[in-house]
Design a protein around this motif. Structure first.
Motif, mmCIF file in Angstrom:
data_model
loop_
_atom_site.group_PDB
_atom_site.id
_atom_site.type_symbol
_atom_site.label_atom_id
_atom_site.label_comp_id
_atom_site.label_asym_id
_atom_site.label_seq_id
_atom_site.Cartn_x
_atom_site.Cartn_y
_atom_site.Cartn_z
ATOM 1 N N MET A 1 0.826 -1.213 0.000
ATOM 2 C CA MET A 1 0.000 0.000 0.000
ATOM 3 C C MET A 1 0.854 1.255 0.000
ATOM 4 O O MET A 1 0.554 2.216 -0.719
ATOM 5 C CB MET A 1 -0.930 0.014 1.221
ATOM 6 C CG MET A 1 -2.158 -0.827 1.060
ATOM 7 S SD MET A 1 -3.217 -0.853 2.517
ATOM 8 C CE MET A 1 -3.291 0.832 2.995
ATOM 9 N N THR B 1 -5.681 0.051 -5.012
ATOM 10 C CA THR B 1 -5.515 0.657 -3.684
ATOM 11 C C THR B 1 -6.704 0.321 -2.794
ATOM 12 O O THR B 1 -6.536 -0.002 -1.612
ATOM 13 C CB THR B 1 -5.359 2.180 -3.795
ATOM 14 O OG1 THR B 1 -4.261 2.470 -4.651
ATOM 15 C CG2 THR B 1 -5.111 2.812 -2.442
ATOM 16 N N THR C 1 -6.494 -1.864 0.562
ATOM 17 C CA THR C 1 -6.977 -1.248 1.802
ATOM 18 C C THR C 1 -8.003 -2.140 2.485
ATOM 19 O O THR C 1 -7.977 -2.291 3.715
ATOM 20 C CB THR C 1 -7.589 0.128 1.500
ATOM 21 O OG1 THR C 1 -6.614 0.933 0.826
ATOM 22 C CG2 THR C 1 -8.035 0.828 2.764
#
Length: 109
Positions: free
Chosen positions: A16, A56, A60
């Motif tokens: 990340m 992303t 997440t």
């Protein structure tokens, strides 16, 4: 299992960080129109935004799931450590008579 989830959690965190640092900010699109070379990217002029944003979001969500899983493991470990069932009291093998007790007053002195 705890170690496996922890390793996955750390790998997701590093991925990340790298993915977020690679992405362009919202203000970078204006600079690309003045010769920033936005059309020469691997994903095309607008394709990288959607791909990077989705990737992303997936990373997440996985990071969030591993965080909750680690919290559950920590709660179970803490509960087991402070459980009354796990506390063992030491019972003397033989009853202590008053004459041999270290706290009994000594007679004959």
């Amino acid at each position: 299992m705890h170690t496996f989830v922890l390793v996955i959690h750390i790998i997701l965190a590093v991925l990340m960080i790298g993915l977020i640092l690679v992405q362009h900010g919202k203000g970078a699109d204006a600079g690309a129109s003045f010769g920033g070379g936005g059309a020469a990217t691997v994903f095309g002029a607008s394709g990288s935004g959607n791909f990077m944003t989705r990737l992303t979001a997936i990373l997440t969500a996985l990071f969030f799931v591993t965080s909750l899983t680690l919290a559950v493991f920590a709660k179970k470990q803490t509960t087991a450590a402070y459980s009354l069932q796990s506390v063992q009291t030491s019972v003397p093998a033989q009853p202590v008579s008053p004459e041999t007790s270290p706290t009994a007053p000594k007679t004959g002195e």
